[in-house]
Write a protein that holds these residues in place. Structure first.
Motif, PDB file in Angstrom:
ATOM      1  N   VAL A  16      40.460  42.421 -20.373  1.00 41.91           N
ATOM      2  CA  VAL A  16      39.961  42.935 -19.621  1.00 41.91           C
ATOM      3  C   VAL A  16      40.366  42.847 -17.964  1.00 41.91           C
ATOM      4  N   LEU A  17      40.728  41.712 -17.727  1.00 40.34           N
ATOM      5  CA  LEU A  17      41.304  41.411 -16.324  1.00 40.34           C
ATOM      6  C   LEU A  17      42.720  42.134 -16.374  1.00 40.34           C
ATOM      7  N   SER A  18      43.655  41.734 -17.349  1.00 36.57           N
ATOM      8  CA  SER A  18      44.745  42.292 -17.569  1.00 36.57           C
ATOM      9  C   SER A  18      44.750  43.862 -17.376  1.00 36.57           C
ATOM     10  N   ASP A  19      43.945  44.603 -18.101  1.00 35.43           N
ATOM     11  CA  ASP A  19      43.856  45.882 -18.081  1.00 35.43           C
ATOM     12  C   ASP A  19      43.610  46.348 -16.586  1.00 35.43           C
ATOM     13  N   ALA A  20      42.767  45.589 -16.039  1.00 32.33           N
ATOM     14  CA  ALA A  20      42.548  46.026 -14.604  1.00 32.33           C
ATOM     15  C   ALA A  20      43.695  45.452 -13.449  1.00 32.33           C
ATOM     16  N   GLU A  21      44.633  44.852 -14.291  1.00 31.60           N
ATOM     17  CA  GLU A  21      45.684  44.573 -13.559  1.00 31.60           C
ATOM     18  C   GLU A  21      45.635  43.364 -12.389  1.00 31.60           C
ATOM     19  N   LEU A  22      44.612  42.574 -12.735  1.00 32.70           N
ATOM     20  CA  LEU A  22      44.221  41.558 -11.890  1.00 32.70           C
ATOM     21  C   LEU A  22      44.883  40.254 -11.934  1.00 32.70           C
ATOM     22  N   VAL A  23      45.318  40.022 -13.345  1.00 39.39           N
ATOM     23  CA  VAL A  23      46.236  39.107 -13.973  1.00 39.39           C
ATOM     24  C   VAL A  23      47.330  39.521 -14.601  1.00 39.39           C
ATOM     25  N   GLU A  24      48.223  38.412 -14.875  1.00 46.63           N
ATOM     26  CA  GLU A  24      49.412  38.679 -15.528  1.00 46.63           C
ATOM     27  C   GLU A  24      49.603  37.886 -16.393  1.00 46.63           C
ATOM     28  N   ASN A  82      31.540  35.763 -15.951  1.00 53.16           N
ATOM     29  CA  ASN A  82      32.563  34.982 -16.743  1.00 53.16           C
ATOM     30  C   ASN A  82      33.982  35.382 -16.193  1.00 53.16           C
ATOM     31  N   ARG A  83      34.326  36.740 -15.936  1.00 53.21           N
ATOM     32  CA  ARG A  83      35.619  37.304 -15.522  1.00 53.21           C
ATOM     33  C   ARG A  83      35.486  36.890 -14.052  1.00 53.21           C
ATOM     34  N   LEU A  84      34.669  36.982 -13.608  1.00 58.94           N
ATOM     35  CA  LEU A  84      34.764  36.467 -11.955  1.00 58.94           C
ATOM     36  C   LEU A  84      35.275  35.130 -11.905  1.00 58.94           C
ATOM     37  N   HIS A  85      34.447  34.255 -12.848  1.00 59.57           N
ATOM     38  CA  HIS A  85      34.837  32.589 -12.630  1.00 59.57           C
ATOM     39  C   HIS A  85      36.340  32.510 -13.124  1.00 59.57           C
ATOM     40  N   ILE A  86      36.755  33.366 -13.750  1.00 60.72           N
ATOM     41  CA  ILE A  86      38.048  33.107 -14.439  1.00 60.72           C
ATOM     42  C   ILE A  86      39.046  33.280 -13.108  1.00 60.72           C
ATOM     43  N   ILE A  87      38.704  34.611 -12.473  1.00 60.58           N
ATOM     44  CA  ILE A  87      39.517  34.955 -11.433  1.00 60.58           C
ATOM     45  C   ILE A  87      39.461  33.707 -10.377  1.00 60.58           C
ATOM     46  N   GLU A  88      38.371  33.099 -10.070  1.00 59.19           N
ATOM     47  CA  GLU A  88      38.198  31.973  -9.175  1.00 59.19           C
ATOM     48  C   GLU A  88      39.091  30.633  -9.677  1.00 59.19           C
ATOM     49  N   LEU A  89      38.954  30.308 -10.948  1.00 56.47           N
ATOM     50  CA  LEU A  89      39.931  29.217 -11.309  1.00 56.47           C
ATOM     51  C   LEU A  89      41.177  29.736 -11.172  1.00 56.47           C
ATOM     52  N   LEU A  90      41.587  30.700 -11.652  1.00 58.97           N
ATOM     53  CA  LEU A  90      43.238  31.212 -11.404  1.00 58.97           C
ATOM     54  C   LEU A  90      43.626  31.278 -10.078  1.00 58.97           C
ATOM     55  N   ARG A  91      42.731  31.223  -9.050  1.00 59.36           N
ATOM     56  CA  ARG A  91      43.108  31.137  -7.643  1.00 59.36           C
ATOM     57  C   ARG A  91      43.778  30.136  -7.187  1.00 59.36           C
ATOM     58  N   ASP A  92      43.348  28.966  -7.947  1.00 55.30           N
ATOM     59  CA  ASP A  92      44.127  27.591  -7.802  1.00 55.30           C
ATOM     60  C   ASP A  92      45.515  27.622  -8.496  1.00 55.30           C
ATOM     61  N   GLY A  93      45.701  28.379  -9.064  1.00 59.04           N
ATOM     62  CA  GLY A  93      47.032  28.228  -9.902  1.00 59.04           C
ATOM     63  C   GLY A  93      46.935  28.936 -11.414  1.00 59.04           C
ATOM     64  N   PRO A  94      48.160  29.058 -11.951  1.00 57.27           N
ATOM     65  CA  PRO A  94      48.115  29.505 -13.304  1.00 57.27           C
ATOM     66  C   PRO A  94      47.662  28.596 -14.380  1.00 57.27           C
ATOM     67  N   LEU A  95      47.062  29.084 -15.411  1.00 56.07           N
ATOM     68  CA  LEU A  95      46.102  28.296 -16.534  1.00 56.07           C
ATOM     69  C   LEU A  95      46.594  29.147 -18.001  1.00 56.07           C
ATOM     70  N   THR A  96      46.469  28.082 -18.785  1.00 54.30           N
ATOM     71  CA  THR A  96      46.514  28.744 -20.313  1.00 54.30           C
ATOM     72  C   THR A  96      45.161  29.238 -20.604  1.00 54.30           C
ATOM     73  N   VAL A  97      45.064  29.910 -21.706  1.00 49.96           N
ATOM     74  CA  VAL A  97      43.664  30.353 -22.174  1.00 49.96           C
ATOM     75  C   VAL A  97      42.787  29.119 -22.440  1.00 49.96           C
ATOM     76  N   GLY A  98      43.537  28.166 -23.034  1.00 46.36           N
ATOM     77  CA  GLY A  98      42.802  26.973 -23.594  1.00 46.36           C
ATOM     78  C   GLY A  98      42.009  26.339 -22.323  1.00 46.36           C
ATOM     79  N   GLU A  99      42.910  26.061 -21.373  1.00 46.33           N
ATOM     80  CA  GLU A  99      42.433  25.384 -20.077  1.00 46.33           C
ATOM     81  C   GLU A  99      41.299  26.223 -19.480  1.00 46.33           C
ATOM     82  N   ILE A 100      41.376  27.568 -19.593  1.00 45.96           N
ATOM     83  CA  ILE A 100      40.409  28.322 -18.921  1.00 45.96           C
ATOM     84  C   ILE A 100      38.949  28.193 -19.913  1.00 45.96           C
TER      85      ILE A 100
END
Length: 109
Positions: free
Chosen positions: A47-55, A12-30
């Protein structure tokens, strides 16, 4: 590096990264796109934020998440060392296969 790989290991985290590749999203959109509940998505984003992958950028009561390119560049640089190893091995395999083909042609003459 371990933190990045660990964060990306969960599907699921990998899918989130793939979604965010296309641009910023809200939690609800994800959550809508992954068909997950918002609390689940929030945990994954933490978890992604702790790994500094997202802001996150808070705007009023919404949280907008976007990818951070630096950790992904770091991951790419690390993977590059393995690409070099595999390129060398494939080049040796190509040379060996060409050598075998040459031997087969000589035997067929």
């Amino acid at each position: 590096m371990e933190k990045i790989l660990s964060a990306l290991a969960e599907p699921n985290r990998l899918h989130i990264i793939e979604l965010l590749r296309d641009g910023p999203l809200t939690v609800g959109e994800i959550a809508d796109q992954l068909r997950l509940r918002q609390p689940q998505v929030s945990k994954h984003l933490r978890v992604l934020s702790d790994a500094e992958l997202v802001e996150v950028h808070p705007i009023a009561n919404r949280r907008i998440y976007k990818l951070r390119p630096q950790p992904l560049k770091k991951l790419d640089a690390w993977l590059e060392t393995f690409r070099n190893i595999w390129d060398e091995r494939f080049n040796r395999l190509d040379d060996y296969l060409l050598e075998l083909q040459g031997k087969e042609k000589k035997q067929g003459d």
